[in-house]
Scaffold this motif. Sequence first.
Motif, PDB file in Angstrom:
ATOM      1  N   ASP A  25      -5.207  -6.112  -2.331  1.00 56.07           N
ATOM      2  CA  ASP A  25      -4.551  -5.918  -0.932  1.00 56.07           C
ATOM      3  C   ASP A  25      -4.896  -4.409  -0.484  1.00 56.07           C
ATOM      4  O   ASP A  25      -4.315  -3.574  -0.849  1.00 56.07           O
ATOM      5  CB  ASP A  25      -3.143  -6.072  -0.968  1.00 56.07           C
ATOM      6  N   ASP A  26      -6.106  -4.275   0.637  1.00 59.11           N
ATOM      7  CA  ASP A  26      -6.544  -3.115   0.963  1.00 59.11           C
ATOM      8  C   ASP A  26      -6.682  -2.986   2.715  1.00 59.11           C
ATOM      9  O   ASP A  26      -7.434  -2.245   2.921  1.00 59.11           O
ATOM     10  CB  ASP A  26      -7.602  -2.576   0.265  1.00 59.11           C
ATOM     11  N   GLU A  65       0.777  -1.093  -0.104  1.00 61.60           N
ATOM     12  CA  GLU A  65      -0.183  -0.097   0.072  1.00 61.60           C
ATOM     13  C   GLU A  65       0.790   1.362   0.215  1.00 61.60           C
ATOM     14  O   GLU A  65       0.591   2.358   0.148  1.00 61.60           O
ATOM     15  CB  GLU A  65      -0.870   0.037   1.186  1.00 61.60           C
ATOM     16  N   TRP A  89      -5.896   0.301   3.934  1.00 60.63           N
ATOM     17  CA  TRP A  89      -6.228   1.624   2.969  1.00 60.63           C
ATOM     18  C   TRP A  89      -6.580   2.683   3.854  1.00 60.63           C
ATOM     19  O   TRP A  89      -5.903   3.829   3.482  1.00 60.63           O
ATOM     20  CB  TRP A  89      -7.017   1.261   1.857  1.00 60.63           C
ATOM     21  N   ASP A 113      -1.707  -9.924   3.380  1.00 58.77           N
ATOM     22  CA  ASP A 113      -3.236  -9.431   2.848  1.00 58.77           C
ATOM     23  C   ASP A 113      -3.474 -10.470   2.233  1.00 58.77           C
ATOM     24  O   ASP A 113      -3.385 -11.778   2.413  1.00 58.77           O
ATOM     25  CB  ASP A 113      -3.051  -7.937   2.428  1.00 58.77           C
ATOM     26  N   GLU A 152      -5.160  -3.442  -5.704  1.00 58.65           N
ATOM     27  CA  GLU A 152      -6.236  -4.339  -5.183  1.00 58.65           C
ATOM     28  C   GLU A 152      -5.794  -5.796  -5.524  1.00 58.65           C
ATOM     29  O   GLU A 152      -5.128  -6.005  -6.457  1.00 58.65           O
ATOM     30  CB  GLU A 152      -7.636  -4.043  -5.787  1.00 58.65           C
ATOM     31  N   SER A 154       0.533   6.911  -0.542  1.00 56.23           N
ATOM     32  CA  SER A 154      -0.362   5.725  -0.513  1.00 56.23           C
ATOM     33  C   SER A 154      -0.708   5.168  -2.008  1.00 56.23           C
ATOM     34  O   SER A 154      -1.185   6.098  -2.820  1.00 56.23           O
ATOM     35  CB  SER A 154      -1.442   6.024   0.440  1.00 56.23           C
ATOM     36  N   LEU A 174      -2.828   2.151  -3.835  1.00 50.35           N
ATOM     37  CA  LEU A 174      -3.748   0.847  -3.719  1.00 50.35           C
ATOM     38  C   LEU A 174      -3.501  -0.332  -4.901  1.00 50.35           C
ATOM     39  O   LEU A 174      -3.740   0.128  -6.092  1.00 50.35           O
ATOM     40  CB  LEU A 174      -5.012   1.156  -3.650  1.00 50.35           C
ATOM     41  N   THR A 206      -4.351   6.302   3.633  1.00 52.55           N
ATOM     42  CA  THR A 206      -5.129   7.322   2.830  1.00 52.55           C
ATOM     43  C   THR A 206      -4.890   8.622   3.740  1.00 52.55           C
ATOM     44  O   THR A 206      -4.678   9.855   3.553  1.00 52.55           O
ATOM     45  CB  THR A 206      -6.225   7.205   2.375  1.00 52.55           C
TER      46      THR A 206
END
Length: 178
Positions: free
Chosen positions: A150-151, A77, A154, A110, A148, A144, A146, A158
């Motif tokens: 893997d969040d 992330e 998050w 994740d 996806e 940051s 993302l 952010t």
Amino acid sequence: MRRSTRPSRQPSSRRRTAVLASATALLSLGVLVPTAPAQAAPPGPVVVRVVDGDTIEVRGTGRVVPAGDVVRVRLLEIDTPERGECYFREATARTRELLPPGSTLRTETDVRLKDRNDRYLLYVWNEQGVFVNESLVRSGHARSVLFEPDDKYWKTMTAAEAAARQAGAGLWSACPTS
């Protein structure tokens, strides 16, 4: 010859029998439960080297990374500047401060374990308990990003980036196109 008036330090056989009978009774009732000796959790991977701000090499201990294997880990992330980009040196130096070679990590996975480059995808905490991924974003050494699915963190990432941007931390004030 004089007899000692000191009481014997060894319990009598009658007393040993009574203690043993009591312990047996408690065990059978489930009141006294024998336990195995406490075992410490095996240590996490050990940092071998910092490749750049968001990639490190670690030696595994068998939990996530196989014991003895040296592998590359991509911090989830986040994205730090690449070689030749503004703030590359600072981001790499900060990661090295947080994760010095020889230090032990706590890691968390994740959804995906590896990326297409066969790097392990992990969230990392250092020996002081600092969440390194988030710390790099909050201090302005990383953005940051993302990837996806893997969040898991998050919202944390952010929020850290918003705080860094607002404060003009790190790359947010040092790099004109950030």
